[in-house]
Design a protein around this motif. Structure first.
Motif, PDB file in Angstrom:
ATOM      1  N   ASN A 174      58.904  39.872  65.166  1.00  0.00           N
ATOM      2  CA  ASN A 174      59.250  40.202  66.427  1.00  0.00           C
ATOM      3  C   ASN A 174      60.762  40.881  66.375  1.00  0.00           C
ATOM      4  N   VAL A 175      61.553  40.701  65.462  1.00  0.00           N
ATOM      5  CA  VAL A 175      62.778  41.536  65.245  1.00  0.00           C
ATOM      6  C   VAL A 175      62.499  42.988  65.250  1.00  0.00           C
ATOM      7  N   VAL A 176      61.389  43.383  64.656  1.00  0.00           N
ATOM      8  CA  VAL A 176      61.257  44.747  64.463  1.00  0.00           C
ATOM      9  C   VAL A 176      60.605  45.513  65.630  1.00  0.00           C
ATOM     10  N   TYR A 177      60.042  44.775  66.355  1.00  0.00           N
ATOM     11  CA  TYR A 177      59.900  45.198  67.733  1.00  0.00           C
ATOM     12  C   TYR A 177      61.017  45.939  68.625  1.00  0.00           C
ATOM     13  N   VAL A 178      62.014  44.972  68.602  1.00  0.00           N
ATOM     14  CA  VAL A 178      63.271  45.390  69.203  1.00  0.00           C
ATOM     15  C   VAL A 178      63.746  46.687  68.846  1.00  0.00           C
ATOM     16  N   GLY A 179      63.691  46.559  67.497  1.00  0.00           N
ATOM     17  CA  GLY A 179      64.178  48.175  66.609  1.00  0.00           C
ATOM     18  C   GLY A 179      63.367  49.125  67.307  1.00  0.00           C
ATOM     19  N   TRP A 180      61.943  48.968  67.174  1.00  0.00           N
ATOM     20  CA  TRP A 180      61.103  50.106  67.796  1.00  0.00           C
ATOM     21  C   TRP A 180      61.422  50.515  68.912  1.00  0.00           C
ATOM     22  N   LEU A 181      61.644  49.597  70.090  1.00  0.00           N
ATOM     23  CA  LEU A 181      62.078  50.021  71.155  1.00  0.00           C
ATOM     24  C   LEU A 181      63.309  50.805  71.243  1.00  0.00           C
ATOM     25  N   GLN A 182      64.177  50.631  70.334  1.00  0.00           N
ATOM     26  CA  GLN A 182      65.396  51.480  70.391  1.00  0.00           C
ATOM     27  C   GLN A 182      65.169  52.710  69.811  1.00  0.00           C
ATOM     28  N   GLU A 183      64.283  53.006  68.621  1.00  0.00           N
ATOM     29  CA  GLU A 183      63.731  53.849  68.129  1.00  0.00           C
ATOM     30  C   GLU A 183      63.155  54.855  68.907  1.00  0.00           C
ATOM     31  N   ALA A 184      62.082  54.303  69.783  1.00  0.00           N
ATOM     32  CA  ALA A 184      61.553  55.088  70.809  1.00  0.00           C
ATOM     33  C   ALA A 184      62.452  55.666  71.668  1.00  0.00           C
ATOM     34  N   GLY A 185      63.106  54.983  72.296  1.00  0.00           N
ATOM     35  CA  GLY A 185      64.335  55.561  73.382  1.00  0.00           C
ATOM     36  C   GLY A 185      65.199  56.552  72.911  1.00  0.00           C
ATOM     37  N   THR A 186      65.616  56.379  71.516  1.00  0.00           N
ATOM     38  CA  THR A 186      66.638  57.279  70.774  1.00  0.00           C
ATOM     39  C   THR A 186      65.495  58.670  70.714  1.00  0.00           C
ATOM     40  N   ALA A 187      64.631  58.553  70.075  1.00  0.00           N
ATOM     41  CA  ALA A 187      63.796  59.675  69.767  1.00  0.00           C
ATOM     42  C   ALA A 187      63.530  60.492  71.131  1.00  0.00           C
ATOM     43  N   HIS A 188      63.296  59.960  71.963  1.00  0.00           N
ATOM     44  CA  HIS A 188      62.977  60.683  73.320  1.00  0.00           C
ATOM     45  C   HIS A 188      64.249  61.287  73.881  1.00  0.00           C
ATOM     46  N   TRP A 189      65.299  60.769  73.824  1.00  0.00           N
ATOM     47  CA  TRP A 189      66.798  61.179  74.381  1.00  0.00           C
ATOM     48  C   TRP A 189      67.053  62.393  73.490  1.00  0.00           C
ATOM     49  N   ASN A 190      66.849  62.210  71.985  1.00  0.00           N
ATOM     50  CA  ASN A 190      67.210  63.358  71.334  1.00  0.00           C
ATOM     51  C   ASN A 190      66.319  64.628  71.326  1.00  0.00           C
TER      52      ASN A 190
END
Length: 142
Positions: free
Chosen positions: A34-50
């Motif tokens: 489950n901790v990985v999913y939180v990282g994936w949420l952040q990864e997705a948002g950061t990729a969209h922003w960038n």
């Protein structure tokens, strides 16, 4: 689980980020922890922003996470391929923005979904700042 699947508004761009299941992501139950999913949420948002903002904008502004909420609906195993995060934003509220993420397996099945609340800050001072009106159109469908 009886949770309603998150669906983007028609005027929001859906940004897709491929995700790779790594051996270290797998927990003792044989699926992505489950901790990985939180990282994936952040990864997705950061990729969209960038992807949507130039270096000058990304240097001027930064985001601070205020809250993450994840619903786990279907396990993702160690051999999974084709896993993606689909992300979009909600409406700005002063300095805050909700970001929504759906994590789907290679067959398009919803495995997890999440909402993160982010606060826009001045990258130099880290003080919250109202989201500029010209920022939202970058997250809308063309």
């Amino acid at each position: 689980m009886g949770r309603k699947a998150l669906e983007p508004r028609a005027d929001r761009e859906i940004f897709v980020v491929p995700l790779t299941v790594q051996p270290e992501h797998i927990d003792d139950n044989g699926h992505v922890n489950n901790v990985v999913y939180v990282g994936w949420l952040q990864e997705a948002g950061t990729a969209h922003w960038n992807a949507r903002f130039d270096l000058a904008t990304r240097t001027r502004w930064s985001w601070v996470a205020l809250r993450h909420e994840v619903d786990y609906l279907r396990g993702i195993g160690p051999e999974a391929t084709g896993v993606v995060a689909r992300t979009w934003v909600g409406d700005p509220d002063g300095p805050r923005f909700n970001r929504y993420v759906r994590i789907e397996d290679g067959e398009g099945r919803l495995c997890a979904q999440g909402v993160s609340e982010w606060c826009l800050v001045d990258a130099r001072t880290l003080r919250p700042a109202r989201i500029p009106a010209d920022m939202l159109p970058k997250f809308q469908r063309a």
